[in-house]
Design an enzyme around this catalytic site. Structure first.
Site, PDB file in Angstrom:
ATOM      1  N   HIS A 116       0.847  -1.207   0.000  1.00 20.58           N
ATOM      2  CA  HIS A 116       0.000   0.000   0.000  1.00 20.58           C
ATOM      3  C   HIS A 116       0.880   1.255   0.000  1.00 20.58           C
ATOM      4  O   HIS A 116       0.597   2.230  -0.704  1.00 20.58           O
ATOM      5  CB  HIS A 116      -0.872   0.051   1.261  1.00 20.58           C
ATOM      6  CG  HIS A 116      -1.817  -1.100   1.425  1.00 20.58           C
ATOM      7  ND1 HIS A 116      -1.702  -2.019   2.436  1.00 20.58           N
ATOM      8  CD2 HIS A 116      -2.899  -1.469   0.708  1.00 20.58           C
ATOM      9  CE1 HIS A 116      -2.675  -2.904   2.343  1.00 20.58           C
ATOM     10  NE2 HIS A 116      -3.410  -2.602   1.307  1.00 20.58           N
ATOM     11  N   GLN A 139     -17.723  -7.512  -0.675  1.00 21.25           N
ATOM     12  CA  GLN A 139     -16.813  -8.302  -1.506  1.00 21.25           C
ATOM     13  C   GLN A 139     -16.341  -9.585  -0.826  1.00 21.25           C
ATOM     14  O   GLN A 139     -15.503 -10.295  -1.363  1.00 21.25           O
ATOM     15  CB  GLN A 139     -15.628  -7.454  -1.979  1.00 21.25           C
ATOM     16  CG  GLN A 139     -14.632  -7.060  -0.904  1.00 21.25           C
ATOM     17  CD  GLN A 139     -13.613  -6.066  -1.450  1.00 21.25           C
ATOM     18  OE1 GLN A 139     -13.905  -4.897  -1.672  1.00 21.25           O
ATOM     19  NE2 GLN A 139     -12.390  -6.521  -1.674  1.00 21.25           N
ATOM     20  N   GLN A 172      -0.727  -4.250  -8.694  1.00 21.83           N
ATOM     21  CA  GLN A 172      -0.660  -5.340  -9.669  1.00 21.83           C
ATOM     22  C   GLN A 172      -0.863  -6.700  -9.000  1.00 21.83           C
ATOM     23  O   GLN A 172      -1.241  -7.671  -9.649  1.00 21.83           O
ATOM     24  CB  GLN A 172       0.694  -5.285 -10.392  1.00 21.83           C
ATOM     25  CG  GLN A 172       0.965  -6.415 -11.360  1.00 21.83           C
ATOM     26  CD  GLN A 172       0.008  -6.420 -12.550  1.00 21.83           C
ATOM     27  OE1 GLN A 172      -0.616  -5.405 -12.880  1.00 21.83           O
ATOM     28  NE2 GLN A 172      -0.130  -7.584 -13.181  1.00 21.83           N
TER      29      GLN A 172
END
Ligand code: PAF
Length: 287
Positions: A43, A67, A154
């Site tokens: 992060h 989620q 990513q």
């Protein structure tokens, strides 16, 4: 509203809108890093990139119930609030937004955002409804923050791809940027879920990145068969009995469809259970 050095923490939507509009009127560009907290160096590397590219940086911390599946780790997901705040303040974040669940999902909330196809494979197949939760919350966060740039890791390559599609399909005026996966010295991708691993499991969790390193080596050596690359990863994993495969996939990085022969950019994505943790990792590679 509270302060850690120069960083201000707010809860209400109106407070975020107010701060961001003031910056915009002053001609400042705004970058946004959405998180679920349990802040780690992955992060922080996104925050550092966000700072380099924009005048102001907004981070959100929200453990998004939408989620998580009914049997997933929503309740025990780590929430080290004080530590997170200190790390983000030190990293130079300007505004930390920590919305309440009732604010983002009031009782009369009826809207969901779904990216068809891209959100139903890989992670979406193993975690039904997961990406609908991600796209819905990120659409809402973007509607409030209205950043110029959205930063994503990513490490969650499919999430980034799904959100790219959402941004395009909804004509959202935001540039999506990806920061590279940050790894431990042995290769394990940083994840808030690594904390679930016992000592033995932690040692074996390196199988994910070792398998991917082997996949990259094969690709560089000219291997073009998706099946053979998958088999090479599984061969590496045989040395790690605590690692149980969820999936090993070689897919087109754009469509996320399985690749029989590698001709263009591919995403090699893996997911495995290691003890109580479900870990994912990936590499992208272009011939
Ligand atoms: O990657 C995450 O931490 C989450 O999926 C995100 C993007 C913050 C949405 O809840």
């Amino acid at each position: 509203l509270s302060r850690n050095g120069a960083m201000v923490t707010v809860r209400p939507i109106a407070a975020v809108r107010h701060a961001v509009s003031r910056w915009r009127r002053g001609g400042h560009s705004v970058a946004f890093v959405p998180t679920m907290g349990a802040i780690h160096a992955g992060h922080l590397s996104l925050v550092a990139r966000a700072r380099r590219g924009s005048d102001r940086v907004v981070v959100s911390i929200f453990v998004n119930p939408l989620q998580f599946g009914p049997h997933e780790d929503f309740r025990r997901y780590p929430r080290p609030v004080t530590r997170d705040r200190a790390l983000l303040a030190d990293a130079g974040v300007d505004l930390l937004w920590t919305p309440d669940t009732e604010t983002l999902y009031p009782a009369d909330d009826r809207t969901r955002v779904r990216v068809m196809g891209l959100g139903d494979v890989l992670e979406g197949a193993s975690r039904p409804g997961h990406f609908e939760g991600v796209t819905t919350v990120v659409a809402k966060l973007l509607a409030v923050v209205r950043p110029d740039v959205l930063w994503l890791g990513q490490k969650d390559a499919q999430q980034a791809r799904v959100l790219e599609q959402m941004v395009k399909d909804l004509d959202l005026e935001v540039e999506l940027r990806r920061g590279p996966t940050v790894r431990e010295p042995d290769g394990l991708a940083l994840s808030s879920r690594n904390g679930y691993l016992s000592r033995d499991e932690r040692r074996q969790a390196v199988a994910l990145s070792r398998g991917l390193t082997e996949a990259r080596r094969r690709l560089m050596a000219g291997e073009r068969s998706g099946a053979k690359i998958g088999a090479a990863i599984r061969r590496v994993w045989r040395e790690y009995p605590l690692v149980r495969e969820d999936y090993v996939a070689v897919v087109d990085a754009d469509t996320l469809e399985p690749v029989i022969r590698v001709r263009k950019r591919v995403l090699v994505a893996v997911a495995a259970r290691v003890g109580a943790a479900r870990l994912i990792d990936n590499i992208e590679w272009e011939p």
